[in-house]
Design an enzyme around this catalytic site. Structure first.
Site, PDB file in Angstrom:
ATOM      1  N   ALA A   1     -19.210  37.497   2.383  1.00 48.99           N
ATOM      2  CA  ALA A   1     -18.818  39.112   3.131  1.00 48.99           C
ATOM      3  C   ALA A   1     -20.384  39.041   3.889  1.00 48.99           C
ATOM      4  CB  ALA A   1     -18.901  40.636   2.251  1.00 48.99           C
ATOM      5  N   MET A   2     -20.197  39.927   5.470  1.00 51.34           N
ATOM      6  CA  MET A   2     -21.461  39.997   6.094  1.00 51.34           C
ATOM      7  C   MET A   2     -22.428  41.179   6.100  1.00 51.34           C
ATOM      8  SD  MET A   2     -24.206  38.547   7.405  1.00 51.34           S
ATOM      9  CE  MET A   2     -25.433  39.342   8.084  1.00 51.34           C
ATOM     10  N   GLU A   3     -23.727  41.453   6.026  1.00 49.29           N
ATOM     11  CA  GLU A   3     -24.004  43.174   5.612  1.00 49.29           C
ATOM     12  C   GLU A   3     -24.141  43.403   7.654  1.00 49.29           C
ATOM     13  OE1 GLU A   3     -25.365  40.382   4.817  1.00 49.29           O
ATOM     14  OE2 GLU A   3     -27.951  40.101   5.186  1.00 49.29           O
ATOM     15  N   ASN A   4     -23.418  42.845   8.603  1.00 50.25           N
ATOM     16  CA  ASN A   4     -24.224  43.685   9.774  1.00 50.25           C
ATOM     17  C   ASN A   4     -23.868  44.786   9.908  1.00 50.25           C
ATOM     18  OD1 ASN A   4     -23.256  40.803  10.720  1.00 50.25           O
ATOM     19  ND2 ASN A   4     -21.176  42.375  10.205  1.00 50.25           N
TER      20      ASN A   4
ATOM     21  N   GLU B   1     -23.075  44.687   0.107  1.00 47.28           N
ATOM     22  CA  GLU B   1     -23.688  44.378   1.356  1.00 47.28           C
ATOM     23  C   GLU B   1     -23.807  45.657   1.586  1.00 47.28           C
ATOM     24  OE1 GLU B   1     -22.916  41.488   2.692  1.00 47.28           O
ATOM     25  OE2 GLU B   1     -22.159  40.044   1.202  1.00 47.28           O
TER      26      GLU B   1
ATOM     27  N   HIS C   1     -27.593  46.437   1.277  1.00 48.40           N
ATOM     28  CA  HIS C   1     -28.420  46.163   2.213  1.00 48.40           C
ATOM     29  C   HIS C   1     -28.691  47.137   3.421  1.00 48.40           C
ATOM     30  CE1 HIS C   1     -28.618  41.227   1.271  1.00 48.40           C
ATOM     31  NE2 HIS C   1     -27.412  41.405   0.942  1.00 48.40           N
TER      32      HIS C   1
HETATM   33 ZN   LIG Z   1     -26.184  39.510   1.087  1.00 43.30          ZN
END
Ligand SMILES: [Zn+2]
Length: 749
Positions: free
Chosen positions: A269-272, A305, A308
């Site tokens: 997963a990515m915290e954009n 996420e 972040h």
């Molecule tokens: Zn992370």
């Protein structure tokens, strides 16, 4: 592809950027094979006073279509554009606007970095260096800008258009079948946090009111038809948002928070900022298709996420060497969240098991590297267990050293001092030094020295002086590029337990009481003497696994059984049982291999029985306590010349012995813990199922027909994946017993 050989990047070569970007206006016209990207960058020289700096922007597989400076096209001899770089040798040394037009092919992007397609959905992944695959940019985390993103697409292909921030405009493009959306993110961010999504997506919506009373819209986007499987993720998100306000004072800052789940995604997963993008296995769950472990994992990843937003996004990393600043800290935060949501002891044991299985192995091998590496060729190779999990342990040690109040004060100061900045590990640690008055210079070695520290403890009781003496030595093994090491700061949480099972007061020779039971080892060898102790105590060292070390303390089996029964620290209770079982299994593996018989340990079985009978313990903890060390744990303990068959046989024999000895209470627990009501993936339900399935596993290990019948019935009658899988997983036990009994048969060729 980058054409030139990548040169190593070194921390010591860091230089601030020559140019800063205040705002980025992106205009992206989505097309499957030719997406046009117009980027307008408001640039200004950084600092000034020095020599005139050329402007060098990063690119990767880009083709430039147009370039304007303050509205005027640049002449061909004023710039050089290649696939991986755009250089303006003599830009004006003042603020100016640069308009860059590029065309990218999302359908051909199989690297899944930059703008690509997951099925028919357009999405992006920009960490660590994917933004340069969308437009030319100073693609480094210390360039933070305010982004406005206009996205345009065919209405039929991409009815949903998303980017970071808040939606400020949307509508049809007159006279066409296309539409657009404009998103504005007021918080300056590095380019790796940019995100954009377009496609046919369904969504589940909810709301959250922050502690200061702002209403936030929450949306999870998934492929149509999967909405019902998002409910656990949404519930986890709301709990994470509330927890971060309480535990760290961190409040959400935009009007909307979105998660998009896609099936093709490189990372978990990515915290954009405001628009997290997930591999859908960390979002979608139902009782029929996901186990309790999957539900727990989703809760933890959603939280990670989300957290972040403050540790990574509001305060980001100055450069990629500081990756642990956002990852180690955020892993620590998600571990604490899970500990508060579920069982603290069980969470800690799980985290340490993972650390030992992954990070300790990494730290002992050819890829060992410090939590903050000093050189890399390719940053994507440094998303490691050392940066993440050991990085989290380093933050945890700061908390152990300072205590919870000062730790929180240090975090508050970090948020206050560095909000909106790209920070370093030194700046982070400085906040804790400043609030505590403690010098943390030596502690910084945890960031620079690779390898797992080894601590040997020897205790001795002196009756005439009623004192207990603890001798500690520490060393850090050599690792690649680091042949010699300096001593570390090792915070060892300690208990001395009296014969009545209670902790004794920890009075040092100088009359001082040890604060929070934390001994701090800073030299290669140190001795601590505790006074006022009437009888030989049993030491409980490194409670809660306060330091990520290999600890050798040669306790006799009686003392380990005592700790397993009495230690106030649940981690060390579990550890004592594991140590006892590991010793036995290592011995038995060697015996079986030599053609001998497995030794029995009645004391261990009695201790396991006492833990099972202790109604004050959480079921999830009891389940872990009854679970013997895994085959990989035993193999790691043996170290070399490992015989997997012998390990398997030794473990199967011990499980069968536990199942035989404790058959009556195991059957009782199994029945008592039977489900009533519908499946719930909450802490109580998860713990109940964990213990019940552990009982079943031990019973089936005996091969008793009534136990096998229970497993069969559970498999057929289960209304959830956890119970069905657990019943199925007991089958190899029966096979394992068959295998032991046929071990002596000649091999058939
Ligand atoms: Zn992370």
């Amino acid at each position: 592809m980058r054409t030139e050989e990548a040169r190593p990047v070194r921390l010591k070569d860091y230089r601030p950027p020559d140019w800063l970007v205040d705002t980025v206006e992106l205009d992206v016209s989505l097309e499957p094979t030719a997406t046009r990207v117009r980027a307008t960058l408001a640039l200004r020289p950084n600092g000034g006073g020095g020599a005139p700096a050329p402007l060098v922007l990063d690119g990767d597989e880009l083709s430039l279509r147009a370039l304007k400076l303050d509205g005027a096209a640049l002449a061909a001899d004023e710039f050089v554009a290649t696939a991986d770089r755009l250089t303006i040798a003599q830009p004006p040394q003042r603020p100016f606007r640069l308009e860059i037009e590029t065309v990218v092919d999302p359908s051909a992007n199989t690297q899944l970095s930059g703008l690509y397609r997951s099925g028919a959905i357009y999405c992006t992944q920009c960490e660590a260096e994917g933004f340069r695959r969308i437009t030319y940019f100073p693609d480094r985390p210390d360039v933070m800008a305010v982004y406005t993103t206009r996205i345009e697409a065919e209405k039929a292909d991409a009815p949903v258009l998303l980017a970071n921030g808040n939606l400020v405009a949307a509508g049809d493009v007159a006279g066409t079948s296309r539409h657009f959306a404009v998103w504005h993110d007021p918080f300056p961010k590095p380019s790796y946090l940019f995100a954009l999504v377009g496609g046919k997506l369904a969504c589940v919506e909810d709301r959250f009111r922050t502690k200061s009373g702002r209403d936030v819209t929450l949306r999870i986007y998934v492929e149509p038809g999967k909405e019902a499987r998002c409910l656990h993720a949404m519930d986890s998100l709301k709990r994470a948002m509330r927890w971060d306000e309480t535990a760290f004072g961190c409040e959400y800052d935009l009007d909307i928070f979105m998660i998009v789940a896609v099936s093709d995604f490189n990372m978990g997963a990515m915290e954009n900022k405001g628009l997290n993008i997930f591999n859908d296995k960390y979002v979608l769950a139902s009782a029929e298709t996901a186990t309790d472990t999957d539900f727990e994992r989703i809760e933890a990843v959603i939280a990670h996420e989300y957290f972040h937003n403050w540790t990574g996004n509001r305060i980001t990393c100055r450069d990629w060497f500081q990756l642990c600043l956002k990852e180690g800290l955020t892993v620590f935060r998600d571990q604490e969240f899970s500990a508060d949501m579920r069982s603290r002891a069980v969470e800690r044991i799980g985290d340490v098991r993972g650390l030992r299985a992954m990070q300790f192995v990494e730290d002992a091998g050819p890829l060992a590297h410090p939590v903050r590496p000093e050189v890399y060729h390719e940053i994507n190779n440094f998303y490691t267990a050392t940066v993440y999990e050991k990085g989290a342990e380093v933050v945890r040690m700061i908390k152990v050293l300072l205590g919870p109040e000062k730790f929180r004060a240090g975090m508050d100061l970090y948020f206050e001092r560095h909000d909106g900045e790209a920070a370093t590990v030194e700046q982070f640690v400085r906040c804790f030094a400043d609030v505590s008055g403690m010098t943390l210079d030596q502690f910084m070695r945890w960031y620079s020295q690779a390898g797992t520290p080894e601590v040997v403890a020897t205790g001795s009781y002196d009756a005439p002086s009623k004192s207990y003496r603890l001798d500690l030595t520490q060393s850090v093994p050599a690792t690649p590029g680091q042949p010699t090491k300096e001593p570390m700061v090792v915070p060892l949480t300690l208990g001395l337990i009296g014969r009545d099972g209670r902790d004794l007061p920890l009075k040092l020779g100088d009359g001082r009481t040890l604060e929070r039971g934390v001994l701090t080892l800073t030299k290669p060898t140190e001795t601590f003497v505790f006074g006022g102790i009437d009888a030989p105590p049993v030491p409980s060292l490194n409670r809660g696994f306060s330091a990520p070390i290999k600890l050798t303390v040669d306790l006799p089996a009686d003392d380990l059984r005592f700790l397993a029964a009495h230690d106030a620290d649940p981690f060390n209770r579990w550890q004592a049982l594991q140590t006892l079982a590991t010793r036995l299994l290592v011995d038995n593996t060697a015996a079986l291999r030599a053609g001998g018989a497995a030794r029995e340990d009645a004391g261990l079985l009695d201790t396991l029985g006492a833990v099972l009978a202790d109604g004050a313990l959480e079921p999830a903890f009891v389940a872990l306590a009854l679970t013997l060390p895994g085959e990989a744990d035993i193999a790691r303990e043996i170290g070399r010349d490992v015989d997997p068959d012998a390990i398997f046989a030794a473990r199967a024999a011990l499980r069968a012995a536990v199942g035989m000895k404790l058959a009556v209470p195991l059957f009782e627990h199994y029945r008592r813990l039977s489900e009533s009501g519908p499946y719930r993936p909450d802490a109580a339900g998860t713990g109940r199922r964990a213990l019940r399935n552990t009982c079943l596993d031990l019973l089936v290990a005996t091969g008793r027909p009534e136990a096998v019948a229970l497993a069969d019935g559970q498999y057929r009658g289960a209304d959830n994946m956890t119970d069905r899988m657990a019943a199925l997983a007991t089958c190899p036990s029966a096979a394992g017993r068959w295998r032991i009994s046929t071990r002596a048969m000649p091999t058939i060729r």
